[in-house]
Structures are given as structure tokens and as C-alpha cells.
Write an enzyme that holds these catalytic residues in place. Sequence first.
Site, mmCIF file in Angstrom:
data_model
loop_
_atom_site.group_PDB
_atom_site.id
_atom_site.type_symbol
_atom_site.label_atom_id
_atom_site.label_comp_id
_atom_site.label_asym_id
_atom_site.label_seq_id
_atom_site.Cartn_x
_atom_site.Cartn_y
_atom_site.Cartn_z
ATOM 1 N N ASP A 1 100.013 29.371 -39.363
ATOM 2 C CA ASP A 1 100.215 27.956 -39.103
ATOM 3 C C ASP A 1 100.181 27.247 -40.463
ATOM 4 O OD1 ASP A 1 100.128 25.402 -37.728
ATOM 5 O OD2 ASP A 1 98.003 25.381 -38.286
ATOM 6 N N ASP B 1 99.539 23.206 -41.279
ATOM 7 C CA ASP B 1 98.498 22.181 -41.465
ATOM 8 C C ASP B 1 97.167 22.618 -40.844
ATOM 9 O OD1 ASP B 1 100.616 20.825 -42.555
ATOM 10 O OD2 ASP B 1 100.939 19.554 -40.793
HETATM 11 MG MG LIG Z 1 97.304 23.481 -37.570
#
Ligand SMILES: [Mg+2]
Length: 178
Positions: free
Chosen positions: A8, A10
Site C-alpha cells: 500500500d 499512504d
Molecule cells: Mg494506507
Amino acid sequence: MFDAIFLDRDGTISHDPYGYINDVKDYHFFDFTFDALEKLSTLTNRFFIVTNQSGLATGKIKIENLENIHSFIISEFAKRKLPLKKIYYADNYDEGFHSLRKPGIGMFEKAKDEFGINLENSLMIGDSIVDIEAGERCKMKTIFLLTGMGNDYLDEVNKKCKPSFICDNLMQASEKLL
Ligand SMILES: [Mg+2]
């Protein structure tokens, strides 16, 4: 060895200050990110970033700004010879099983088709329940991180998912795997 490691964006490799980022100046990797990725790169030849960016649909994020941020990420990986193959992003709110938006598995299916990835031999790392749900749908190993939104999702993840590991951050995850 993993066929691929899916990350992922952020809250996983970088700070997630307000839920979306619309300027490369606001995009900051965690200080441990590249040390952790160096360790993880001993376990795979292929990294992918899979990121929900529905701010594109609402207008909070402009596509040219997203592209700037992703060019920056690609160059920072390249500087360190980290094998980032592609950044996939979901620009909408579609919630179907095969949707690009996590927990839909569309971005993973694209990687599978475009790069011949064996998802069952791959790993997903993220700080949101949707990262773990998408990973489990693809029968991947999963690591849930407590950075980013991780602490807020911890109870729900414990109730609904079975991550392979729960770690404080990406560095701890890389150390756990080695
Ligand atoms: Mg995230």
C-alpha cells in the site's frame, strides 16, 4: 522468496497526514522505508504499489499531481535499485469484488495478467483493513501495519481478518520476515 510484494502507499511506505495527498511537496516517506525495502528486496524481485486514490473522483487530487508523486516514488526506488515494477491506483469508489478499489482485487488481477504474478506466493503489506481483505481474497500472505491508519483499524482487523503478522511498521515487518 515471494513472487511479488505488494505495498500500500499512504500509511505504509509514507506518511498519511490527511487521508489524501495532492502535492508532491506533502509526500514524505517514513525515515525507515528504504532500509526496510532493502531488506524486503532480498525476498522478492518485484515490488508493486497498489493504492486507493478516490480523491481523483472527488476532485481533491488532480491527476497531474498524482503523476508527479508517482514519478517521484519511481525515481526514489530506482536510485536505490529497488525493483518497483508498477504503481497501480484506483480512482473511483466502485466496491465490487473485482473492482480496482481495494478491497476489490482488480489491481492485483492486473499485476497477475501484466507480469505473470503468482498471487498465492505473494505478500500484501498495508495499514488499512481493505489491504488485508484484498490480500486475503487473493490468498496472499498479509502483513497489517500499525502506522498510518493502522491503529484505528486494529480492532476491526482482529475481528474480521487473519493477517499473517501484525507489525508496528514496515521496518519491523521486514525484520520479522528475514
Ligand atoms: Mg494506507
